[in-house]
Design a protein around this motif. Structure first.
Motif, PDB file in Angstrom:
ATOM      1  N   ASP A  51       0.829  -1.203   0.000  1.00 42.13           N
ATOM      2  CA  ASP A  51       0.000   0.000   0.000  1.00 42.13           C
ATOM      3  C   ASP A  51       0.867   1.259   0.000  1.00 42.13           C
ATOM      4  OD1 ASP A  51      -2.458   1.368   0.059  1.00 42.13           O
ATOM      5  OD2 ASP A  51      -2.505   1.388   2.260  1.00 42.13           O
ATOM      6  N   PHE A  52       1.850   1.290   0.872  1.00 41.15           N
ATOM      7  CA  PHE A  52       2.729   2.455   1.009  1.00 41.15           C
ATOM      8  C   PHE A  52       3.524   2.710  -0.266  1.00 41.15           C
ATOM      9  CE2 PHE A  52       6.832   4.311   2.429  1.00 41.15           C
ATOM     10  CZ  PHE A  52       6.348   5.508   2.934  1.00 41.15           C
ATOM     11  N   PHE A  53       4.201   1.693  -0.781  1.00 43.55           N
ATOM     12  CA  PHE A  53       5.043   1.882  -1.966  1.00 43.55           C
ATOM     13  C   PHE A  53       4.214   2.216  -3.204  1.00 43.55           C
ATOM     14  CE2 PHE A  53       8.211  -0.947   0.321  1.00 43.55           C
ATOM     15  CZ  PHE A  53       9.016   0.117   0.704  1.00 43.55           C
ATOM     16  N   GLU A  54       3.072   1.554  -3.357  1.00 43.44           N
ATOM     17  CA  GLU A  54       2.240   1.813  -4.526  1.00 43.44           C
ATOM     18  C   GLU A  54       1.664   3.227  -4.512  1.00 43.44           C
ATOM     19  OE1 GLU A  54      -1.981   0.360  -6.458  1.00 43.44           O
ATOM     20  OE2 GLU A  54      -0.827  -1.085  -5.284  1.00 43.44           O
ATOM     21  N   ASN A  55       1.157   3.628  -3.367  1.00 42.15           N
ATOM     22  CA  ASN A  55       0.472   4.911  -3.301  1.00 42.15           C
ATOM     23  C   ASN A  55       1.392   6.113  -3.128  1.00 42.15           C
ATOM     24  OD1 ASN A  55      -2.361   4.215  -3.597  1.00 42.15           O
ATOM     25  ND2 ASN A  55      -2.049   3.039  -1.742  1.00 42.15           N
ATOM     26  N   CYS A  56       2.469   5.963  -2.402  1.00 47.43           N
ATOM     27  CA  CYS A  56       3.368   7.105  -2.191  1.00 47.43           C
ATOM     28  C   CYS A  56       4.275   7.363  -3.389  1.00 47.43           C
ATOM     29  CB  CYS A  56       4.215   6.906  -0.939  1.00 47.43           C
ATOM     30  SG  CYS A  56       3.255   7.104   0.565  1.00 47.43           S
ATOM     31  N   GLN A  57       4.439   6.374  -4.243  1.00 46.12           N
ATOM     32  CA  GLN A  57       5.248   6.516  -5.450  1.00 46.12           C
ATOM     33  C   GLN A  57       6.626   7.119  -5.139  1.00 46.12           C
ATOM     34  OE1 GLN A  57       2.545   8.862  -7.759  1.00 46.12           O
ATOM     35  NE2 GLN A  57       1.244   7.129  -8.225  1.00 46.12           N
ATOM     36  N   LEU A  58       7.319   6.445  -4.208  1.00 48.20           N
ATOM     37  CA  LEU A  58       8.649   6.863  -3.760  1.00 48.20           C
ATOM     38  C   LEU A  58       8.666   8.296  -3.238  1.00 48.20           C
ATOM     39  CD1 LEU A  58      10.866   5.171  -6.473  1.00 48.20           C
ATOM     40  CD2 LEU A  58      10.400   4.369  -4.148  1.00 48.20           C
ATOM     41  N   GLY A  59       7.560   8.719  -2.653  1.00 49.88           N
ATOM     42  CA  GLY A  59       7.468  10.044  -2.059  1.00 49.88           C
ATOM     43  C   GLY A  59       6.923  11.117  -2.984  1.00 49.88           C
ATOM     44  N   GLN A  60       6.601  10.760  -4.204  1.00 47.72           N
ATOM     45  CA  GLN A  60       6.134  11.749  -5.176  1.00 47.72           C
ATOM     46  C   GLN A  60       4.662  12.122  -4.994  1.00 47.72           C
ATOM     47  OE1 GLN A  60       8.306  13.291  -7.273  1.00 47.72           O
ATOM     48  NE2 GLN A  60       9.812  12.077  -6.182  1.00 47.72           N
ATOM     49  N   ASN A  61       3.886  11.291  -4.298  1.00 49.71           N
ATOM     50  CA  ASN A  61       2.466  11.567  -4.104  1.00 49.71           C
ATOM     51  C   ASN A  61       2.264  12.218  -2.736  1.00 49.71           C
ATOM     52  OD1 ASN A  61      -0.325  11.346  -3.452  1.00 49.71           O
ATOM     53  ND2 ASN A  61      -0.546   9.784  -5.035  1.00 49.71           N
ATOM     54  N   LYS A  62       2.121  13.534  -2.738  1.00 47.19           N
ATOM     55  CA  LYS A  62       2.013  14.305  -1.499  1.00 47.19           C
ATOM     56  C   LYS A  62       0.822  13.861  -0.648  1.00 47.19           C
ATOM     57  CE  LYS A  62       1.439  18.987   0.258  1.00 47.19           C
ATOM     58  NZ  LYS A  62       1.303  20.409  -0.096  1.00 47.19           N
ATOM     59  N   MET A  66       1.298  12.468   3.131  1.00 42.05           N
ATOM     60  CA  MET A  66       0.662  13.122   4.274  1.00 42.05           C
ATOM     61  C   MET A  66      -0.193  12.108   5.051  1.00 42.05           C
ATOM     62  SD  MET A  66       1.598  16.366   4.191  1.00 42.05           S
ATOM     63  CE  MET A  66       0.373  17.332   5.033  1.00 42.05           C
ATOM     64  N   TYR A  67      -0.921  11.266   4.331  1.00 42.26           N
ATOM     65  CA  TYR A  67      -1.777  10.264   4.971  1.00 42.26           C
ATOM     66  C   TYR A  67      -0.950   9.295   5.825  1.00 42.26           C
ATOM     67  CZ  TYR A  67      -4.522   6.040   5.558  1.00 42.26           C
ATOM     68  OH  TYR A  67      -5.127   4.928   6.101  1.00 42.26           O
ATOM     69  N   PHE A  68       0.079   8.703   5.234  1.00 45.44           N
ATOM     70  CA  PHE A  68       0.879   7.729   5.966  1.00 45.44           C
ATOM     71  C   PHE A  68       1.679   8.390   7.077  1.00 45.44           C
ATOM     72  CE2 PHE A  68       0.174   5.116   2.127  1.00 45.44           C
ATOM     73  CZ  PHE A  68      -0.287   3.966   2.753  1.00 45.44           C
ATOM     74  N   ASN A  69       2.132   9.608   6.845  1.00 45.02           N
ATOM     75  CA  ASN A  69       2.848  10.332   7.887  1.00 45.02           C
ATOM     76  C   ASN A  69       1.942  10.556   9.091  1.00 45.02           C
ATOM     77  OD1 ASN A  69       5.268  11.948   8.750  1.00 45.02           O
ATOM     78  ND2 ASN A  69       3.687  13.532   8.841  1.00 45.02           N
ATOM     79  N   GLU A  70       0.681  10.897   8.832  1.00 44.98           N
ATOM     80  CA  GLU A  70      -0.269  11.101   9.926  1.00 44.98           C
ATOM     81  C   GLU A  70      -0.485   9.805  10.705  1.00 44.98           C
ATOM     82  OE1 GLU A  70      -4.920  12.351  10.639  1.00 44.98           O
ATOM     83  OE2 GLU A  70      -3.921  12.999   8.802  1.00 44.98           O
TER      84      GLU A  70
END
Length: 91
Positions: A51-62, A66-70
């Protein structure tokens, strides 16, 4: 960006490690039970990683960063986006 991405990832995994340890402590601590808890933890981590790698796209998806950081901040108290000043103007 990369450091923040990795720190959030490691915090998410740390949360699962803590959860696993809590479950082990509350269990009968037999080999079978610990093994079941461990395997369940591995499945949860695999799901989180995917979920994290797919959705965050190596940090490119703000939005997802923000969601995972929260999610991580709520449990660990560490706000990686704030720590690394990822979306803040440079002073």
């Amino acid at each position: 960006l990369g450091q923040c991405f990795l720190n959030i990832y490691f915090d998410l995994i740390e949360i699962e490690r803590r959860r696993m340890m809590g479950e082990i402590i509350k269990s009968d601590q037999s080999y079978e039970t610990i093994n079941q808890i461990y395997l369940a933890t591995l499945w949860r981590i695999k799901y989180i990683e995917d979920d994290f790698f797919e959705n965050c796209q190596l940090g490119q998806n703000k939005e997802f960063m923000m969601y995972f950081n929260e999610q991580a901040t709520n449990i660990t108290g560490i706000d990686n986006i704030k720590l690394f000043r990822l979306y803040y103007p440079i002073e």
